[in-house]
Design a protein around this motif. Structure first.
Motif, PDB file in Angstrom:
ATOM      1  N   ARG A   7      45.677  45.594  28.381  1.00 57.15           N
ATOM      2  CA  ARG A   7      45.266  44.958  27.129  1.00 57.15           C
ATOM      3  C   ARG A   7      44.475  43.667  27.349  1.00 57.15           C
ATOM      4  O   ARG A   7      44.297  42.890  26.429  1.00 57.15           O
ATOM      5  N   TYR A   8      44.022  43.449  28.580  1.00 59.77           N
ATOM      6  CA  TYR A   8      43.244  42.244  28.862  1.00 59.77           C
ATOM      7  C   TYR A   8      41.929  42.577  29.569  1.00 59.77           C
ATOM      8  O   TYR A   8      40.867  42.168  29.132  1.00 59.77           O
ATOM      9  N   GLY A   9      42.007  43.333  30.644  1.00 58.53           N
ATOM     10  CA  GLY A   9      40.795  43.696  31.355  1.00 58.53           C
ATOM     11  C   GLY A   9      41.045  43.987  32.820  1.00 58.53           C
ATOM     12  O   GLY A   9      42.189  44.248  33.231  1.00 58.53           O
ATOM     13  N   TYR A  10      39.991  43.960  33.610  1.00 56.61           N
ATOM     14  CA  TYR A  10      40.061  44.286  35.028  1.00 56.61           C
ATOM     15  C   TYR A  10      39.465  43.138  35.834  1.00 56.61           C
ATOM     16  O   TYR A  10      38.288  42.806  35.675  1.00 56.61           O
ATOM     17  N   GLU A  11      40.288  42.566  36.695  1.00 58.31           N
ATOM     18  CA  GLU A  11      39.843  41.438  37.505  1.00 58.31           C
ATOM     19  C   GLU A  11      39.227  41.925  38.812  1.00 58.31           C
ATOM     20  O   GLU A  11      39.772  42.808  39.487  1.00 58.31           O
ATOM     21  N   ILE A  12      38.100  41.348  39.177  1.00 55.62           N
ATOM     22  CA  ILE A  12      37.495  41.648  40.476  1.00 55.62           C
ATOM     23  C   ILE A  12      38.281  40.904  41.546  1.00 55.62           C
ATOM     24  O   ILE A  12      38.396  39.683  41.511  1.00 55.62           O
ATOM     25  N   ILE A  13      38.852  41.654  42.465  1.00 50.15           N
ATOM     26  CA  ILE A  13      39.724  41.069  43.482  1.00 50.15           C
ATOM     27  C   ILE A  13      38.920  40.224  44.462  1.00 50.15           C
ATOM     28  O   ILE A  13      37.907  40.669  44.995  1.00 50.15           O
TER      29      ILE A  13
END
Length: 209
Positions: free
Chosen positions: A65-71
């Motif tokens: 419910r927030y998004g996808y973080e680039i590691i």
């Protein structure tokens, strides 16, 4: 239909990676599914599938419910990969060096020439350097080992983007591939200890500034 859907997912997967490599998407940035749908002009399904695949490959981290973080890759993680490469590449080179042919060494020389091309972009240089190491390992004829090295190099490509993109200049090619010709010369002489030492030094040239 399934083939088209898979093809679109793969295109989006690769497009997101390209944006990470180019610096448009940066480590720590949050990618939003809705924004990506608008960016790529497609439905949610292939975008979501591409994002899930990137999470599986440890490129992204999902926050529901927030998004996808680039590691963001850490220097410790990169060091672990380089240590793994050291054992993998030197071990297999020691096992196969005595069977190397003139044709194989000529192939390595051709790739080493490409690594030093003054007209290379940062990624053309990276791909040539990657090809050198994958080709050298391929002479051991172990497909699993080659697949693992290719996977390691794919991760390190992200590290290259993360640490080198904004500092890239034409002095880099001569710095991080300077041992390629000496490695080939040592293998021609069947001097495996020298070749192993040079390969170790070559791997250590992947520095984080």
């Amino acid at each position: 239909m399934a083939k088209t859907k898979e093809s679109l997912k793969t295109q989006i997967y690769n497009a997101i990676l390209d944006h990470i490599f180019s610096g448009e998407f940066k480590p720590g940035q949050i990618l939003n599914e809705k924004e990506l749908v608008e960016k790529f002009g497609c439905s949610k399904a292939p975008v979501r599938e591409a994002l899930i695949a990137l999470c599986s490959d440890n490129v992204l981290r999902s926050f529901p419910r927030y998004g996808y973080e680039i590691i963001r890759l850490t220097s410790e993680e990169i060091e672990e990969i380089q240590n793994y490469r050291l054992i993998l590449e030197t071990g297999y080179l020691r096992n196969c060096y005595h069977n190397l042919t003139k044709l194989q060494l000529s192939e390595l020389t051709r790739i080493a020439d490409r690594c030093l091309s003054p007209e290379s972009t940062v990624w053309e240089h990276w791909e040539a350097n990657t090809e050198f190491h994958l080709t050298l390992l391929s002479f051991a004829h172990n497909r699993y080992a080659s697949e693992q090295l290719a996977r390691s190099m794919a991760i390190l490509k992200r590290a290259y983007a993360q640490f080198y993109w904004h500092t890239w200049n034409q002095s880099v090619p001569s710095i991080d591939v300077q041992h390629h010709y000496p490695i080939i010369e040592s293998l021609e002489k069947k001097d495996i200890e020298r070749a192993i030492q040079l390969l170790k030094e070559d791997l250590s040239d992947f520095c984080l500034y």
